[in-house]
Scaffold this motif. Structure first.
Motif, PDB file in Angstrom:
ATOM      1  N   THR A 179       0.827  -1.220   0.000  1.00 51.99           N
ATOM      2  CA  THR A 179       0.000   0.000   0.000  1.00 51.99           C
ATOM      3  C   THR A 179       0.855   1.260   0.000  1.00 51.99           C
ATOM      4  O   THR A 179       0.438   2.291  -0.534  1.00 51.99           O
ATOM      5  N   LEU A 180       2.061   1.175   0.573  1.00 48.31           N
ATOM      6  CA  LEU A 180       2.957   2.335   0.522  1.00 48.31           C
ATOM      7  C   LEU A 180       3.400   2.620  -0.909  1.00 48.31           C
ATOM      8  O   LEU A 180       3.487   3.781  -1.327  1.00 48.31           O
ATOM      9  N   LEU A 183       0.595   4.387  -2.556  1.00 46.22           N
ATOM     10  CA  LEU A 183      -0.010   5.490  -1.802  1.00 46.22           C
ATOM     11  C   LEU A 183       0.216   6.820  -2.483  1.00 46.22           C
ATOM     12  O   LEU A 183       1.338   7.183  -2.849  1.00 46.22           O
ATOM     13  N   LEU A 265      -3.763   3.233   3.098  1.00 43.65           N
ATOM     14  CA  LEU A 265      -2.527   2.722   3.674  1.00 43.65           C
ATOM     15  C   LEU A 265      -2.801   1.707   4.783  1.00 43.65           C
ATOM     16  O   LEU A 265      -3.640   1.937   5.655  1.00 43.65           O
TER      17      LEU A 265
END
Length: 783
Positions: A179-180, A183, A265
């Motif tokens: 997710t980073l 993001l 996130l």
């Protein structure tokens, strides 16, 4: 398949740790003492014995390729047989210690035996678990003969349990990484200057260096720093620490974390709070025999950790207390354990830099690489000096002596009295009753030994008296002594040993005064290995902050203000001196300036003074007819301060004026948004008081080849001025005035310290301030 590297000690402690909670100070002391006892015992090994023998094995289990490592304390040869020895030190009476008293110890030995057996292809191994009493050095040995066939199912069962936990943790790490990578910034657009600030944060943490980022309020520093910092996290050892001096700063940071979570996130974040704020008892006493949440803490820790990790992601104080209540576990210490598995830790400076509170597991043991985001970093210099200073006053020691005498705790009464007398003898010897302040470059080792002895007697008494009526005052006295001893361990040429008497601002006392904490701060930062970003709206001059925080190391980056310079009417009245001797003559000019500010436009205003005495001098002359006036008092509760702020949330039909003091709670850390604040008048240059301690600072910096006056007075004062002016413009739509009144603002020194976005207008003696202010308001209202 990726190979998992597991440490036997970590794995065993997670699964089998048991026992009561101990203070971090006591745990560190026990660890250091344990290392010494280990070395003493190993020094008696024979020529064929080996110490600190590494063991390892590689094999597959439950679909995982594993690399298990450990280190055996001793491999001994006894009667031609190999014996594996695990050494443990303990304060427990050895008559109460049995082979299964501490399950983790025996399991650790079993797992070392299994690894050794795999390495050497043996079927059976003799082992001994050796307990050494810390005080008497008495020894008790439990000898076992382990068969590999019996050890294998025990090891495999424990591995399965531990791998279940590791799998959960690694699934989260993979989700975090995924997710980073995808993001995006959680706002529609970057504010002016924000992107450049974020780039500086990212580059600094990637390169693991230091940077001082001067960035004005309103560019979105909190979300910018968090977003960029998170993008630099590559493995579970890297943690993002967001440090702030105020609870409001923690709240804002946590709000931004929740915004990032809402944006997709997957992250684990925790806020750390003081022990007092987290305690579930009516009174803080962490002795396991007093507190049910400390008793058996480690017996319940694993279940509580796995529970909160699986069911929640953002660990605020109230949530941690709920889990603490449910699992009967100390919320404060539970939070410190959760932090090991969190990605973001939001906390006060103390948890990183204060030697009495610092998180040893992150900043001393080298197992992690924290990346630091230090908010409002201009506060860190004074805070760090306080962290490394300590004080013992005679009155407190005498009160403890009398309390113990009345309570028939005679031995401690004598100890406290003797310590108080030892301080008074030194005060008399150096005639401090006449000079009121005596300074020595070296620490008084004889007096320190007095403190040690009294501390040790208190510690023993507290261990022996769990329910005594005097436990609370004696415990508080003990902590004062512990802090004094702890700080003495850092004594260097940057410290002074000081004796004071009442006429210099307090009771007779002895102090360890830290003049410069840059070396211990730098040592801590170098141990973190992850880089640090120090950001604030007021880091002028940057060399001053770099010298006193990172020993001169670090780059500087300044973000231009996103606000229109013309929205701040900055007027400098350099016609009037506010130096101490000139203050009576300055009153008329100050009062006239206040009338001009209040009459030019109806609004809310604050006048900041360098002292309460100066403020009262002006108040006595000021006619408040037609204005709403409030006055800051020396002692104000949180409710009082909030009431003051409420008074500025609305604008009435006539002007409001607050009389305040620079450096207090109303000149820093408060957002007066929109019509809450129309302007400020800053009287003087906010120099710290000319005390013997600030004189010590000046002389110390002079001795190091710096400009002692600037480092002790000019720079700290000007940063307070910039903070006060910064209250006026907090958003792009704010408009307001700031007036600086003192002749020194016209000098090159003070001009060079003004922020880049300031556009000062210098007022001549013949100028009418009210006309200048009215013209400013007319211009900004037209635009």
């Amino acid at each position: 398949m990726t190979t998992k590297r597991l440490s036997v000690k970590t794995w065993v402690n997670h699964l089998f740790a048991s026992g009561d909670l101990e203070s971090q100070t006591k745990m560190k002391h026990a660890r250091n003492l344990g290392q010494m006892i280990h070395q003493e015992h190993q020094a008696r090994y024979g020529p064929t014995d080996k110490r600190e023998v590494a063991v390892e094995a590689r094999f597959s289990h439950d679909g995982h390729d594993l690399h298990i490592t450990g280190r055996i304390d001793g491999v001994l040869i006894r009667d031609d047989l190999t014996v594996l020895e695990e050494i443990k030190s303990t304060e427990t009476d050895l008559s109460l210690v049995h082979a299964d008293t501490f399950p983790a110890h025996m399991m650790q030995l079993k797992f070392y035996a299994y690894l050794y057996g795999l390495m050497h292809d043996v079927k059976s191994i003799r082992c001994q678990l050796t307990y050494i009493h810390t005080e008497s050095r008495a020894v008790k040995i439990f000898t076992k003969q382990f068969r590999m066939g019996a050890l294998k199912p025990q090891v495999e069962a424990a591995l399965s349990r531990y791998l279940d936990w590791i799998d959960r943790y690694e699934r989260h790490q993979r989700e975090k990484t995924r997710t980073l990578e995808g993001l995006t910034f959680p706002f529609p657009a970057f504010r002016e200057g924000q992107y450049h600030f974020m780039a500086a944060v990212y580059q600094t943490l990637i390169q693991k260096t230091y940077v001082y980022a001067t960035a004005p309020t309103g560019i979105g520093k909190t979300i910018g720093a968090l977003f960029s910092g998170l993008k630099t996290l590559h493995d579970h050892q890297e943690k993002l620490f967001y440090l702030t001096a105020k609870n409001a700063g923690k709240t804002i940071a946590l709000d931004m974390v929740n915004r990032l979570k809402a944006h997709g996130l997957k992250i684990k974040a925790i806020t750390l709070n003081s022990k007092e704020n987290m305690c579930l008892q009516d009174e803080v006493d962490c002795d396991p025999d007093i507190c049910p949440y400390a008793k058996g803490f480690y017996n319940r820790l694993r279940e509580a950790l796995e529970d909160i990790f699986v069911h929640d992601d953002v660990y605020a104080a109230d949530l941690i207390k709920q889990y603490g209540t449910y699992h009967t576990i100390c919320p404060h210490e539970f939070a410190l354990e959760i932090a090991l598995y969190a990605d973001i830790v939001i906390c006060d400076y103390n948890y990183v830099f204060d030697p009495r509170i610092r998180l040893i597991r992150f900043f001393e043991e080298g197992d992690y690489a924290p990346k630091l985001l230090v908010d409002e970093a201009h506060n860190l210099i004074d805070r760090s000096r306080s962290m490394y200073s300590a004080r013992l006053d005679v009155a407190s020691l005498e009160t403890l002596a009398k309390t113990c005498e009345i309570g028939r705790v005679k031995r401690l009464a004598r100890s406290f009295e003797q310590l108080a007398n030892a301080i008074l003898e030194r005060i008399a010897h150096h005639q401090v009753d006449k000079t009121h302040y005596h300074v020595e470059a070296q620490c008084d080792q004889a007096l320190l030994e007095h403190v040690h002895q009294t501390m040790n007697r208190c510690e023993q008494w507290l261990q022996d008296h769990k329910k005594h009526a005097l436990r609370k005052p004696i415990r508080e006295g003990y902590f004062l002594l512990v802090q004094f001893v702890r700080i003495s361990e850092y004594y260097s040429e940057a410290f002074r040993f000081v004796l004071t008497t009442a006429d210099d601002g307090g009771d007779p006392a002895v102090e360890i005064v830290c003049l410069d904490a840059s070396q211990p701060l730098t040592d801590t930062l170098e141990q973190t290995k992850g880089g640090a970003v120090f950001f604030s709206a007021t880091l002028k001059p940057v060399t001053y902050f770099a010298d006193l925080i990172t020993s001169g190391k670090g780059q500087h980056f300044e973000v231009p203000s996103p606000f229109k310079p013309q929205n701040l009417g900055l007027f400098v009245d350099a016609t009037t001196s506010t130096k101490y001797r000139d203050r009576p003559r300055s009153v008329t000019r100050i009062v006239d300036t206040l009338y001009a500010m209040l009459e030019a436009k109806v609004g809310n205003y604050i006048v900041f003074f360098p002292s309460y005495a100066y403020m009262e001098m002006v108040r006595d002359v000021f006619d408040d007819t037609g204005y709403d006036v409030v006055v800051q008092r020396r002692t104000m509760t949180l409710f009082d301060r909030e009431t003051f702020i409420e008074a500025f949330k609305t604008r009435g039909v006539r002007s409001k004026l607050m009389f305040s003091v620079l450096g207090g709670s109303f000149s820093e850390g408060v957002d007066y948004v929109g019509d809450m604040l129309s302007g400020v008048l800053v009287v003087g240059v906010a120099l710290p008081a000319f005390t013997k301690q600030t004189a010590l600072l000046r002389d110390y910096f002079d001795s190091r080849g710096m400009n002692g006056y600037d480092y002790a007075y000019t720079f700290p004062g000007m940063n307070k001025v910039i903070q006060a002016v910064g209250r006026v413009i907090r958003t792009v739509s704010d408009k307001g005035v700031a007036i600086l009144l003192d002749t020194r603002y016209e000098t090159d020194t003070y001009r060079s310290l003004m922020p880049l976005h300031w556009q000062p207008r210098f007022i001549r003696a013949t100028d009418y301030m009210v006309d200048e202010l009215k013209a400013f308001w007319a211009d900004v209202e037209e635009s």
